[in-house]
Design an enzyme around this catalytic site. Structure first.
Site, mmCIF file in Angstrom:
data_model
loop_
_atom_site.group_PDB
_atom_site.id
_atom_site.type_symbol
_atom_site.label_atom_id
_atom_site.label_comp_id
_atom_site.label_asym_id
_atom_site.label_seq_id
_atom_site.Cartn_x
_atom_site.Cartn_y
_atom_site.Cartn_z
ATOM 1 N N HIS A 1 46.433 36.451 43.926
ATOM 2 C CA HIS A 1 45.410 36.521 44.807
ATOM 3 C C HIS A 1 45.864 35.203 45.005
ATOM 4 C CE1 HIS A 1 43.434 39.391 42.280
ATOM 5 N NE2 HIS A 1 43.180 39.128 41.434
ATOM 6 N N ASP B 1 46.989 44.968 45.085
ATOM 7 C CA ASP B 1 46.514 44.965 43.377
ATOM 8 C C ASP B 1 44.937 45.327 43.959
ATOM 9 O OD1 ASP B 1 44.729 43.206 42.285
ATOM 10 O OD2 ASP B 1 43.665 42.491 43.972
ATOM 11 N N GLU C 1 51.748 47.453 35.100
ATOM 12 C CA GLU C 1 52.005 46.697 35.314
ATOM 13 C C GLU C 1 53.510 47.162 35.188
ATOM 14 O OE1 GLU C 1 51.196 44.100 37.447
ATOM 15 O OE2 GLU C 1 49.509 43.588 36.664
ATOM 16 N N ASP D 1 53.456 40.430 40.384
ATOM 17 C CA ASP D 1 52.196 39.207 40.285
ATOM 18 C C ASP D 1 52.434 38.986 38.200
ATOM 19 O OD1 ASP D 1 50.281 40.964 39.382
ATOM 20 O OD2 ASP D 1 49.490 40.696 40.327
ATOM 21 N N ASP E 1 51.925 46.721 40.886
ATOM 22 C CA ASP E 1 50.438 45.610 40.357
ATOM 23 C C ASP E 1 49.637 46.917 39.571
ATOM 24 O OD1 ASP E 1 49.043 43.647 39.831
ATOM 25 O OD2 ASP E 1 48.076 43.632 41.266
ATOM 26 N N GLY E 2 49.299 46.758 38.501
ATOM 27 C CA GLY E 2 48.822 47.214 37.785
ATOM 28 C C GLY E 2 47.178 46.462 37.347
#
Length: 141
Positions: free
Chosen positions: A121, A131, A45, A67, A7-8
């Site tokens: 999420h 995240d 990302e 994501d 994740d970023g």
């Protein structure tokens, strides 16, 4: 099988950003993260899987969960057109973040990777953890 969650995060876009990855190999969990100032969410990302793949030494199968549709679609679909079109989009514009796309492509072209998009999420524990790690990295600038 190696599984990687990436994740970023960016506090503003552009702004202070962070990336993180959770690498699971042989039931051992390794967490890596980093940050940059004055960057974008898309760059963060991309840096997450790039840095995770730098850690992989074996030729085993890899599943990367992201994501980011930008990352997943970019490396599995769009990249082939960009390569054919000399790094131009379908609108004949320069591909943004070309430096990172080239690096990611070079890291992946000889690996057996399955890219999996996962909804953000949505309750997946490792996606939620990565995240938070990316946000923490962005905040540590």
């Amino acid at each position: 099988m190696i599984t990687i969650y990436t994740d970023g995060s960016c506090l503003a876009n552009p702004g202070n950003g962070g990336w993180a990855a959770i690498i699971n190999e042989n039931n051992k969990k390794k967490i890596i993260s980093g940050n940059e100032k004055n960057t974008t969410n898309n760059r963060m990302e991309l840096l997450a899987p790039i840095n995770a793949l730098r850690e992989i030494k074996s030729g085993t199968k890899i599943k990367i969960y992201t994501d980011s549709q930008y990352v997943k679609n970019g490396i599995t679909e769009w990249i082939n057109t960009w390569l054919k079109n000399d790094w131009k989009t379908s609108k004949k514009e320069n591909v943004k973040n070309k430096d990172l796309w080239v690096e990611l492509y070079n890291l992946t072209k000889f690996l057996d990777i399955q890219w999996i998009w996962i909804k953000a999420h949505d309750g997946n524990p490792l996606n939620e953890e990565v995240d938070l790690l990316a946000k923490k990295a962005a905040n540590s600038n």
